[in-house]
Design a protein around this motif. Structure first.
Motif, short mmCIF file in Angstrom:
data_model
loop_
_atom_site.label_atom_id
_atom_site.label_comp_id
_atom_site.label_asym_id
_atom_site.label_seq_id
_atom_site.Cartn_x
_atom_site.Cartn_y
_atom_site.Cartn_z
N TYR A 119 49.25 81.08 69.35
CA TYR A 119 48.54 80.61 67.77
C TYR A 119 47.76 80.07 68.08
O TYR A 119 46.81 80.54 67.47
CB TYR A 119 49.61 79.58 67.55
CG TYR A 119 49.31 78.80 66.36
CD1 TYR A 119 49.50 79.01 65.38
CD2 TYR A 119 48.79 77.15 66.76
CE1 TYR A 119 49.15 78.18 63.76
CE2 TYR A 119 48.33 76.52 65.35
CZ TYR A 119 48.36 77.04 64.82
OH TYR A 119 47.90 75.95 63.57
N ALA A 120 47.21 79.36 69.49
CA ALA A 120 46.05 78.62 70.06
C ALA A 120 44.80 79.87 69.22
O ALA A 120 43.84 79.78 68.34
CB ALA A 120 45.83 77.96 71.15
N ARG A 121 44.72 81.63 69.83
CA ARG A 121 44.21 82.48 69.74
C ARG A 121 43.98 82.68 68.05
O ARG A 121 42.79 82.64 67.92
CB ARG A 121 44.87 83.64 70.67
CG ARG A 121 44.46 83.20 72.67
CD ARG A 121 44.85 84.69 73.03
NE ARG A 121 44.95 83.29 74.65
CZ ARG A 121 45.73 84.27 75.31
NH1 ARG A 121 47.16 85.33 75.39
NH2 ARG A 121 46.03 83.31 77.07
N LEU A 122 45.10 82.92 67.28
CA LEU A 122 44.93 83.21 66.53
C LEU A 122 44.70 81.82 65.11
O LEU A 122 43.71 82.69 64.41
CB LEU A 122 46.78 83.47 65.39
CG LEU A 122 46.85 84.40 64.13
CD1 LEU A 122 46.02 85.78 64.51
CD2 LEU A 122 48.07 84.39 64.20
N ALA A 123 44.65 81.08 65.96
CA ALA A 123 43.66 79.67 64.72
C ALA A 123 42.40 80.00 65.32
O ALA A 123 41.49 79.63 64.14
CB ALA A 123 44.49 78.90 65.01
N VAL A 124 42.28 79.98 66.27
CA VAL A 124 40.49 79.71 66.83
C VAL A 124 40.35 81.13 66.25
O VAL A 124 39.12 81.12 65.84
CB VAL A 124 40.27 80.00 68.04
CG1 VAL A 124 38.97 80.35 68.31
CG2 VAL A 124 41.04 78.35 68.74
N GLN A 125 40.62 82.24 65.68
CA GLN A 125 40.22 83.50 65.35
C GLN A 125 39.84 83.49 63.88
O GLN A 125 38.64 83.58 63.23
CB GLN A 125 41.38 84.78 65.83
CG GLN A 125 40.24 86.12 65.60
CD GLN A 125 41.37 86.99 65.39
OE1 GLN A 125 42.15 86.52 64.06
NE2 GLN A 125 41.01 88.32 66.00
N GLU A 126 40.91 82.25 63.39
CA GLU A 126 40.82 82.49 62.08
C GLU A 126 39.65 81.15 61.33
O GLU A 126 38.43 81.50 61.05
CB GLU A 126 42.40 81.98 61.14
CG GLU A 126 42.17 81.42 59.76
CD GLU A 126 41.36 83.66 59.68
OE1 GLU A 126 42.22 84.28 59.37
OE2 GLU A 126 41.63 82.71 58.06
N LEU A 127 39.58 80.45 62.30
CA LEU A 127 38.40 79.49 61.77
C LEU A 127 37.25 80.20 62.42
O LEU A 127 36.30 80.03 61.64
CB LEU A 127 38.53 78.36 63.09
CG LEU A 127 39.60 77.08 62.66
CD1 LEU A 127 39.80 76.30 64.47
CD2 LEU A 127 39.51 76.58 61.61
N LEU A 128 37.12 80.91 63.28
CA LEU A 128 35.86 81.50 63.48
C LEU A 128 35.30 82.29 62.02
O LEU A 128 34.46 82.73 61.97
CB LEU A 128 35.68 82.55 64.96
CG LEU A 128 35.77 82.20 66.36
CD1 LEU A 128 35.54 82.43 67.39
CD2 LEU A 128 33.79 81.60 65.65
N LEU A 129 36.61 83.42 61.87
CA LEU A 129 36.13 83.78 60.41
C LEU A 129 35.68 83.05 59.53
O LEU A 129 34.90 83.61 58.60
CB LEU A 129 37.41 84.97 60.40
CG LEU A 129 38.09 85.95 61.35
CD1 LEU A 129 39.43 86.32 60.70
CD2 LEU A 129 37.21 87.26 61.10
N ASP A 130 36.66 82.75 59.19
CA ASP A 130 36.45 81.41 58.36
C ASP A 130 34.35 80.91 58.18
O ASP A 130 33.95 81.54 57.33
CB ASP A 130 37.38 79.89 58.82
CG ASP A 130 36.56 79.32 56.75
OD1 ASP A 130 36.72 79.80 55.74
OD2 ASP A 130 35.77 78.07 57.15
N ALA A 131 34.15 80.45 59.27
CA ALA A 131 32.52 80.25 59.29
C ALA A 131 31.36 81.66 58.97
O ALA A 131 30.82 80.82 58.40
CB ALA A 131 32.27 79.62 61.00
N LEU A 132 32.06 82.63 59.64
CA LEU A 132 31.40 84.11 59.67
C LEU A 132 31.60 83.90 57.80
O LEU A 132 30.71 85.10 57.17
CB LEU A 132 31.82 85.43 60.25
CG LEU A 132 31.34 85.16 61.78
CD1 LEU A 132 31.84 85.94 62.77
CD2 LEU A 132 29.94 85.19 61.67
N GLU A 133 32.28 84.27 57.60
CA GLU A 133 33.06 84.49 55.75
C GLU A 133 32.01 83.90 54.57
O GLU A 133 31.23 84.25 54.41
CB GLU A 133 34.48 84.55 55.47
CG GLU A 133 34.78 85.66 55.35
CD GLU A 133 36.11 85.70 55.67
OE1 GLU A 133 37.11 84.64 56.04
OE2 GLU A 133 37.14 87.20 56.59
#
Lengths: 287, 287
Positions: free
Chosen positions: B250-264
């Protein structure tokens, strides 16, 4: 261990691609796949399998440096004409390992500060720490390649540099840095096709530089400069490997194998615990 | 674009995990999987799909910096108690992108030279260049975490640092660095289990340090220090995210999503060609 860990090679790239006495760059077939009897599809599968082995060896190398600050390191030096695939090696071979064990540096046109020092000054700062795999995307060899072709330094200074490079690399190998020096070798026709693709695709325009054509016009001079590099700096301790690179999948597989070979010669082991395991279990249980 | 690019989230981690007014670390359930309705198996598949999206966005970000030397950058700051999974984030989330676009730095115990400067001196040197994703494995926050818990500096100096950090981060965000500040949050019991595994497995011994137990004994003091960090440094421009991390997937998926959000939010585009494409095609054909 031998370097044929995956048994996919009919001849060991660490031998067949090595620059030895009498080597002539002009005789290398850039479309060949020496030592590998399969095609692209199987090559991709073998690359994925090799990535797991590389990843495991890298983790052990990294771990070993915790116990031993003088643990070995690996330094992959990548040189090539434009579009030959350095970036693809970094992405697909190095990128398959843990970023925590990698020290990557791309050498660009030297800054004024760098030019005010000896050409090895900026290189020394980027050599890998114990336990790391360093990667040079371009390197000190630019100073005897474009440096020579473009006459960026006097002839006697260029001449001096070959010896300085050999001394520098001997010091690295003496202190545990295993050098893997690779030239990715493509044909002028293959470069033309790849530059054409970069011009055709808007999402590749950023990789194109009009200066690439200027360098391309000097192809024979660059090949001469590379030939001299091989003759002067392919040493027993730090040999060069010329990897045919018209087929990207082969070049990646071959460079991966050269790295596997270096790591298998190091043969890193999990370090012994530097603490009393039983005592720590008791401390943990009580915490 | 929204941050739900993969439509796998029922609630956006950039909102639900964000530290806002009234946040209390003690209220966070470290085993929870906020906003994600599936389990580990599906989580792994979604992580792989997200990796492709992240990789594409990173390449565009990197490309955009070729045209614009003031292009944005991203800086992921990772803080956590030992074993919480910082290394796994680097390996599995960051490791899925092209190493050529990453600037990773692990902050260790400061050297004598670093201690002779302000605590931000060594941090400034590691901030990411335009077009890069920087990753801090530990960071300047250590100077108000272990710095406070272990009283490594006088109380008024610790106090000064919160404001200095906010000023420093405001300068970063003003100059295009998108900060993603993450605390991976595990429970003391989960840490005990993970430290136990490191003691049980010889191939994990190198990751164990007897000092980990010393820090573990100070758990409540560290939680207090984190709570203060959140209250003092979770700003609108550079908020903190607390990611439940007992479940690594979960932690990996959530941090990935936070990065995706920043990049988007950056929404990088392929840069326009800074040359005459038609003219270059003619030059290439003639070469």
């Amino acid at each position: 261990m031998t370097s044929t860990s995956l048994n996919v090679w009919t001849a060991d790239p660490a031998q067949t691609l090595r620059v030895g006495d009498g080597f002539r760059l002009a005789d290398v077939d850039t479309r060949a796949t020496p030592g590998y009897g399969h095609g692209k599809h199987r090559g991709s599968a073998d690359l994925a399998r090799g990535a797991d082995v590389l990843d495991g060896l890298q983790e052990r190398l990294h771990a070993s440096s915790r116990e031993d600050p003088e643990a070995p390191a690996v330094l992959l030096v990548l040189q090539a004409m434009d579009t030959a695939g350095k970036g693809g090696i970094v992405r697909h071979v190095i990128g398959a390992t843990d970023p925590q064990g990698i020290m990557l540096h791309a050498f660009k046109k030297p800054t004024d500060e760098e030019l005010a020092h000896d050409f090895l000054w900026r290189v020394e700062k980027q050599t890998p720490r114990a336990g790391f795999i360093g990667v040079f995307d371009r390197s000190h060899y630019e100073d005897v390649l474009i440096g020579r072709v473009r006459q960026l330094a006097p002839a006697d200074e260029i001449e001096r540099r070959y010896g300085a490079i050999n001394d520098f690399e001997a010091r690295l190998t003496d202190t545990g840095v295993h050098l893997v020096k690779v030239m990715l070798h493509i044909s002028p026709d293959e470069q033309k096709a790849r530059l054409g693709e970069r011009l055709d695709r808007p999402d590749k325009h950023w990789k194109y530089n009009p200066g690439d054509i200027d360098e391309r016009m000097l192809w024979p001079a660059y090949m001469d400069a590379y030939q001299t590099v091989f003759e002067r700096t392919s040493t027993v301790a730090a040999p060069w490997f010329v990897v045919p690179a018209d087929r990207k999948w082969y070049a990646r597989l071959a460079v991966q194998e050269l790295l596997l070979d270096a790591l298998e010669r190091i043969d890193p082991h999990w370090p012994r615990a530097m603490f009393d395991v039983a005592a720590e279990k008791i401390r943990l249980a009580a915490s």
